[in-house]
Design an enzyme around this catalytic site. Structure first.
Site, mmCIF file in Angstrom:
data_model
loop_
_atom_site.group_PDB
_atom_site.id
_atom_site.type_symbol
_atom_site.label_atom_id
_atom_site.label_comp_id
_atom_site.label_asym_id
_atom_site.label_seq_id
_atom_site.Cartn_x
_atom_site.Cartn_y
_atom_site.Cartn_z
ATOM 1 C CG HIS A 134 -21.322 -72.428 60.916
ATOM 2 N ND1 HIS A 134 -19.967 -72.295 60.747
ATOM 3 C CD2 HIS A 134 -21.838 -72.568 59.672
ATOM 4 C CE1 HIS A 134 -19.671 -72.352 59.455
ATOM 5 N NE2 HIS A 134 -20.794 -72.521 58.774
ATOM 6 C CG ASP A 211 -22.417 -67.248 63.991
ATOM 7 O OD1 ASP A 211 -22.750 -66.465 63.076
ATOM 8 O OD2 ASP A 211 -22.084 -68.432 63.774
ATOM 9 C CD GLN A 214 -27.357 -68.478 57.738
ATOM 10 O OE1 GLN A 214 -28.287 -67.956 57.112
ATOM 11 N NE2 GLN A 214 -26.376 -69.118 57.138
ATOM 12 C CE LYS A 237 -23.474 -67.140 55.861
ATOM 13 N NZ LYS A 237 -23.274 -68.292 55.015
ATOM 14 C CB CYS A 375 -20.278 -75.691 58.324
ATOM 15 S SG CYS A 375 -19.528 -75.651 56.702
HETATM 16 N N1 C6P Z 1 -22.919 -70.677 56.703
HETATM 17 C C1 C6P Z 1 -24.255 -72.015 55.184
HETATM 18 O O1 C6P Z 1 -24.490 -72.518 54.082
HETATM 19 P P1 C6P Z 1 -18.502 -67.245 56.641
HETATM 20 O O2 C6P Z 1 -18.133 -68.486 55.874
HETATM 21 O O3 C6P Z 1 -17.361 -66.801 57.536
HETATM 22 O O4 C6P Z 1 -19.056 -66.161 55.795
HETATM 23 O O5 C6P Z 1 -19.722 -67.652 57.605
HETATM 24 C C2 C6P Z 1 -19.566 -68.735 58.479
HETATM 25 C C3 C6P Z 1 -20.844 -68.991 59.205
HETATM 26 C C4 C6P Z 1 -20.889 -68.786 60.566
HETATM 27 N N2 C6P Z 1 -22.024 -68.944 61.267
HETATM 28 C C5 C6P Z 1 -23.162 -69.314 60.684
HETATM 29 C C6 C6P Z 1 -24.404 -69.438 61.505
HETATM 30 C C7 C6P Z 1 -23.183 -69.552 59.304
HETATM 31 O O6 C6P Z 1 -24.328 -69.910 58.716
HETATM 32 C C8 C6P Z 1 -21.994 -69.414 58.555
HETATM 33 C C9 C6P Z 1 -21.975 -69.732 57.089
HETATM 34 C C10 C6P Z 1 -23.059 -71.086 55.306
HETATM 35 O O7 C6P Z 1 -24.953 -72.230 56.155
HETATM 36 C C11 C6P Z 1 -21.819 -71.688 54.741
HETATM 37 S S1 C6P Z 1 -21.241 -73.065 55.686
#
Ligand code: C6P
Length: 417
Positions: A134, A211, A214, A237, A375
């Site tokens: 991401h 990270d 997910q 999430k 993203c």
């Molecule tokens: N992915 C998706 O629809 P934040 O925004 O900080 O809570 O998470 C960022 C982020 C970082 N790593 C991974 C693997 C992610 O999936 C995400 C967030 C969402 O897939 C929004 S782009």
């Protein structure tokens, strides 16, 4: 009846209809149709227990934390620090000193990049990521490379969206100072063998940042068993609130790292000549934190533990299998990401239809999926698509909803030929 049957415990039944009743939003209509929410990878819905925990805190206990001797400030501090211990238990960290509250995964990774990597790396050093990251696990490292002269390396994936582990190992060397990898890809659903990656990286002396955005809603994460040095995730999430997340960091590393942001809560004493910093974990928590968010996250963890993350995962894996089989029968549908081990995320395209148009027609049918590059633009480039549609399944989704997704996709076909 045999003694065997008399004494056997029945297999636990996952009652998805009961789970659904915990989520008030799932009863609403969208565009005149019952909501089919298949966008939990972007943000999961909240159970009543989380909404009520936040409400209870806001209604009865809110004040600033660590600042007042008055009753409300003490209650708020207890709730906030209690939430920290709840997180510690959820991911099996050794100490609450290792649990830093941040705004989310993005902020957690940026904290490591700026505090750990920026202060240590220089020319000749390398940061290794993978091709399925991401943007939140790419751009912070690019910034550090610009700031320090270090080099960013990228381990490749194959046509199924699986990391080519041998290539990652080839890229590892004593020059590698940081390895930053997703536990689960948001765009493809691929589950990465993070334990294997961590072991390989440690053998070269690199620290590993995972990270976990997910992964945290789909699997039991035990940071000690994994051996991760840093592990970041977002509450929203995991059925918790937005604007709050966690950075787990190994205490010995955090202790040596300089603070990242300056301000209240991260100090012990300030004069114009010199500031002494607070102890862990507050050294990394400048300013008033998201107190109600932490309370909501703790309630979300209670909820997940009550359902049992293994039960949730088994339910989601069933949905993944059913959906994969059903979608494979939709004419012109191409899966993007077919790894052997996947979380309950399905990215796809439909021949001749832009993913945004898929999303719009599905929305008219009450079906919420995410469309776009998720993203993860380098992943889109790799698969030579501008975007995908992505359906993601959580603890509250049903097989019926998969049927509604497929029916809505047939509508897309009717509209676009
Ligand atoms: N992915 C998706 O629809 P934040 O925004 O900080 O809570 O998470 C960022 C982020 C970082 N790593 C991974 C693997 C992610 O999936 C995400 C967030 C969402 O897939 C929004 S782009």
């Amino acid at each position: 009846m045999s003694a065997q049957v008399l004494h056997s415990t029945p297999a636990p039944v996952y009652d998805v209809e009961r789970v659904r009743r915990d989520f008030p939003i799932l009863t609403r209509m969208v565009n005149g149709k019952p909501l089919v929410y298949l966008d939990s990878a972007a943000s999961a819905q909240r159970p009543r227990r989380v909404i009520e925990a936040v409400d209870q805190y806001e209604t009865h206990s809110h004040a600033n934390v660590h600042r007042g001797v008055h009753a409300l400030s003490q209650e708020a501090t207890e709730a906030f620090e209690g939430a920290r211990d709840r997180v510690r238990r959820f991911i099996n960290a050794s100490s609450t000193r290792e649990i830093i509250f941040v705004r989310g995964t993005t902020e957690g990774i940026n904290l490591v990049a700026q505090s750990y990597a920026r202060s240590r790396l220089g020319k000749g050093d390398e940061i290794l990521i993978t091709a399925l990251e991401h943007h939140a696990n790419i751009v912070p490292w690019q910034l550090v490379c610009e700031q320090t002269g270090a080099t960013l390396k990228v381990a490749p994936i194959d046509h199924r969206g699986e990391l080519i582990h041998e290539e990652l190992e080839k890229l590892l060397s004593p020059r590698t100072k940081v390895v930053a990898v997703a536990h689960v890809s948001n765009a493809l659903g691929t589950i990465l063998p993070v334990k294997r990656i961590i072991d390989a990286a440690h053998a070269q002396g690199a620290v590993v940042v995972v990270d976990g955005a997910q992964a945290i809603p789909h699997a039991r994460v035990d940071v000690r068993a994994l051996g991760a040095d840093f592990y970041a995730f977002s509450a929203h999430k995991l059925y918790g609130p937005t604007g709050v997340g966690v950075l787990y960091g190994r205490e010995s590393l955090l202790a040596e790292m300089p603070p990242w942001q300056g301000g209240g809560d991260m100090i012990k004493a300030v004069t114009f000549e010199r500031t002494t910093y607070n102890d862990l974990p507050w050294k990394f928590e400048a300013g008033t934190p998201n107190i109600s968010g932490a309370v909501g996250l703790a309630a979300a963890m209670d909820y997940v533990d009550e359902l049992g993350i293994e039960n949730i995962a088994a339910h989601e894996q069933r949905l993944l299998q059913v959906a994969t089989e059903a979608l494979a029968r939709v004419p012109g549908l191409q899966f993007i990401g077919t790894a052997a081990h996947k979380a309950s995320v399905i990215s796809f395209t439909l021949d001749g239809v832009h993913p945004h148009d898929i999303g719009t027609v599905l929305d008219a049918e009450g079906v919420a999926v995410r469309t776009g590059h998720h993203c993860a633009m380098p992943v889109m480039d790799f698969f030579r698509v501008p975007a995908t549609a992505r359906a993601s399944f959580a603890c509250y989704n049903t097989e019926d909803e998969i049927g509604q997704l497929v029916a809505a996709l047939r509508k897309v076909r009717e509209v676009f030929g």
